[in-house]
Design a protein around this motif. Structure first.
Motif: not given
Length: 693
Positions: A33, A609, A613
């Motif tokens: 990212r 996402s 994470q």
């Protein structure tokens, strides 16, 4: 170095540091990212759309700003609907993107670079046809962008891309020359409005020799809404061109300022409006005469323009980088904090409780990550509601637009006698509806993300998605008037009406004349005079009454004929405009469905996402707790110190990010921003030196 360049360089360096830490600690997703966000910042461009009324000198102004006389054609009467982008390239390459129906013999090259952000293919954001990207020379540009060489866009050109090693472009400003609005083809306005949501700033061009029209004022308002730049004065810059063609432009500038104030709702002191002569600047480039430079007023334009664009660039391009760095750094700090916290626990029971807390978080995140997780069905339901609401809002808004058209516009002489103006007004009303729908869609997406943030405890970014394009303007034959065979009030009927009214007038006149004649005959010759007077009076009265009646009948018949003819014209216009309304309805419905589908994909991608994470961070925390169990026999204070040393640079990064955020938002930095011209130039119009990059 400007404030923007300084902050950008520092953020790029911070990206390198934090990404290296993520890779070293095994936080692969966080590293990915961060790497993606760093690329966006490194490659970031500020897109400035040059727009305005047809034939106001946009291309001439852009040539002068770039110091490239003749780059864009300026001596043509008509241009096509193409959007032209000009940006930096190490070597010059000019390409035109063409729509094709059948495979060509020459190899097709997929659009590169700007094509990834919606500029290649159809600028309106609809399903793209098959395209080829053809490399051309500067001399061939006019063959695609001018109506004379490409009538009605027979070559089916979609977009012109110019990349050139001009130092004025090296700092990352991408200029976009949009089609002139209000020209002979209404699709030019639609193409310009469809592109504007991709613009970060607008440069609106007005003409000192032409008063600002109502259409231009409406376009300023509509364009600001479409580009979503009405919240930042640095995102709207106005240029009054061709000042060399008028003796004094003070009154023209004052009138322009007044109209822009009304169009934008901003006080005059917050507006950037600069009078210039682009032709004088081009003359200066050719002959180096300082008188031409002074006449051009480009020193004032460049000082105001580059300062405003620097500030705008700082706001637009640094925001995402700060968010990505902040969340990534925090994701790396959390496992370290967990290790420090666990090291300081006095007993294994406390460690067990801490581990259990993280296991609960881990289980919740595992559940969130499943394909059958509840939030997915809730998101689907929420997006279905958004789509239904947007459809309803679009339908109701379109109904109101056409109700106004039928009940108001068709009864205004200016539209009944000029149907092209009617089509333009309806199209602008539709563009305003689209801007409202876009705002609603963005607000609903933010609301849905906010609700998930509250329910999950995860902080989420703002995924980007394209905006609704304005409805296209299909060819509409808007002829007024009706044929002789269609006229509702025929000549024969008018003759009959005049005859009937004249006959009635004669009868009434004869009776009245007979009475008056008899009275006069009695006064002058009693007896015989009464009969003679009555007979003469009846004859004279019938003639006068018939003539009067004929006049009244003619006027009534003419008024009725005109009224019915206007009604026939309105009916004809309604029928002619039916395809436009159907096209708008079909387009809005399909566009709303496509937008909601894209919103759903963007929101799901962001949620997945962040869940990944967070799971990565929690798993790392549990691993650190297990390490603490194994290391309890070691010297606790020494381990805490090592962990603190590991944490210090990460915390320092977070602190610096807060400072950078405050610095980027700091007002009153005009002095630093003026020191850099992102378009190049040395303050006296020479393109050879770049004042900041």
């Amino acid at each position: 170095m400007s404030r923007y360049q300084s902050l950008r360089s520092e953020l790029l360096a911070l990206f390198d540091t934090v990404t290296a830490t993520a890779e070293a600690t095994g936080a692969a997703h966080t590293a990915a990212r961060l790497d993606a966000a760093r690329r966006r910042l490194s490659e970031g461009r500020l897109t400035v759309a040059v727009c305005g009324e047809f034939k106001r000198g946009k291309s001439t102004l852009l040539n002068a700003l770039l110091g490239e006389p003749g780059l864009l054609p300026t001596d043509t009467v008509l241009t096509t609907r193409l959007v032209t982008t000009v940006e930096y390239g190490v070597t010059e390459e000019i390409a035109v993107v063409l729509e094709v129906e059948e495979p060509e013999d020459e190899p097709a090259v997929a659009p590169e670079g700007p094509g990834g952000d919606g500029l290649s293919g159809d600028p309106g954001g609809r399903a793209e046809p098959r395209t080829v990207r053809r490399i051309i020379s500067r001399s061939e540009i006019k063959d695609y962008v001018t109506e004379a060489n490409n009538p009605h866009n027979a070559r089916r050109a979609l977009h012109l891309e110019i990349r050139t090693p001009n130092p004025r472009l090296e700092a990352g400003i991408r200029w976009v020359d949009t089609p002139g609005v209000g020209g002979m083809y209404e699709e030019h306005t639609a193409v310009a409005l469809a592109f504007l949501p991709q613009a970060d700033a607008l440069l609106f061009v007005a003409d000192a020799t032409q008063p600002l029209t109502r259409h231009e004022s409406d376009f300023i308002r509509t364009a600001s809404d479409a580009a979503k730049v009405d919240d930042d004065t640095d995102a709207q810059i106005f240029v009054l061109t061709k000042t060399d063609l008028v003796g004094s432009y003070d009154q023209v500038l004052a009138a322009l300022t007044d109209k822009v104030v009304k169009a934008t709702g901003r006080p005059a002191g917050e507006l950037t409006i600069v009078p210039v002569s682009a032709q004088a600047r081009l003359d200066h480039l050719a002959d180096g005469d300082t008188a031409d430079w002074e006449l051009s007023n480009f020193a004032a334009l460049e000082a105001a323009l580059w300062a405003a664009l620097n500030r705008r660039r700082t706001k637009v391009l640094l925001g995402d980088a700060l968010t990505a760095l902040g969340s990534g750094t925090q994701a790396l700090i959390d496992p370290v904090d967990a290790a420090i916290d666990s090291q300081r626990r006095a007993t294994k029971a406390e460690l067990g409780k801490l581990r259990d807390d993280y296991l609960v978080r881990q289980g919740r995140l595992e559940q969130l990550g499943k394909s059958n997780s509840l939030w997915r069905s809730e998101l689907t339901a929420a997006m279905t509601t958004v789509r239904t609401d947007l459809r309803g809002q679009a339908s109701a808004g379109l109904d109101q637009i056409w109700l106004t058209a039928y009940a108001d516009y068709l009864y205004k002489k200016e539209y009944l006698k000029n149907p092209d103006a009617l089509v333009r007004q309806i199209s602008l009303d539709a563009a305003g509806l689209v801007a409202t729908l876009n705002e609603t869609a963005g607000r609903e997406a933010a609301r849905i993300l906010g609700e998930f943030t509250l329910s999950s405890g995860l902080s989420l970014g703002s995924p980007r998605f394209t905006r609704l394009p304005d409805p296209p303007v299909p060819p509409v034959d808007v002829r007024t008037g009706v044929g002789q065979d269609e006229r509702p009030h025929s000549l024969g009927r008018r003759v009959r009406e005049v005859t009937v009214v004249a006959g009635a007038g004669g009868v009434v006149g004869a009776g009245t004349g007979a009475g008056v004649g008899a009275l006069l005959g009695t006064l002058f010759l009693p007896g015989a005079g009464t009969a003679v007077g009555a007979q003469f009076g009846a004859w004279a009265g019938s003639i006068v009454g018939a003539l009067f009646g004929a006049g009244v009948g003619h006027r009534h018949s003419a008024d009725e004929a005109a009224k019915q003819e206007r009604e026939a014209e309105r009916g004809s216009l309604k029928e002619t405009l039916t395809p436009l309304r159907k096209s708008q309805e079909t387009h809005l419905r399909a566009s709303v469905d496509a937008l909601v589908a894209e919103m759903s994909t963007a929101v799901v991608t962001e949620l997945e996402s962040r869940i990944t994470q967070e799971r990565e961070s929690v798993n790392a925390s549990l691993a650190r707790i297990r390490e603490t169990y194994e290391a309890q026999e070691q010297d606790a204070e020494q381990r805490v110190q090592r962990l603190q040393n590991e944490r210090v640079p990460l915390q320092r990064t977070l602190n610096r990010l807060q400072d950078i955020g405050a610095e980027a938002a700091r007002p009153g930095a005009d002095r630093e921003d003026r020191d850099e011209h992102p378009g190049g130039g040395d303050g006296n119009g020479d393109a050879g030196e770049e004042a900041g990059s």
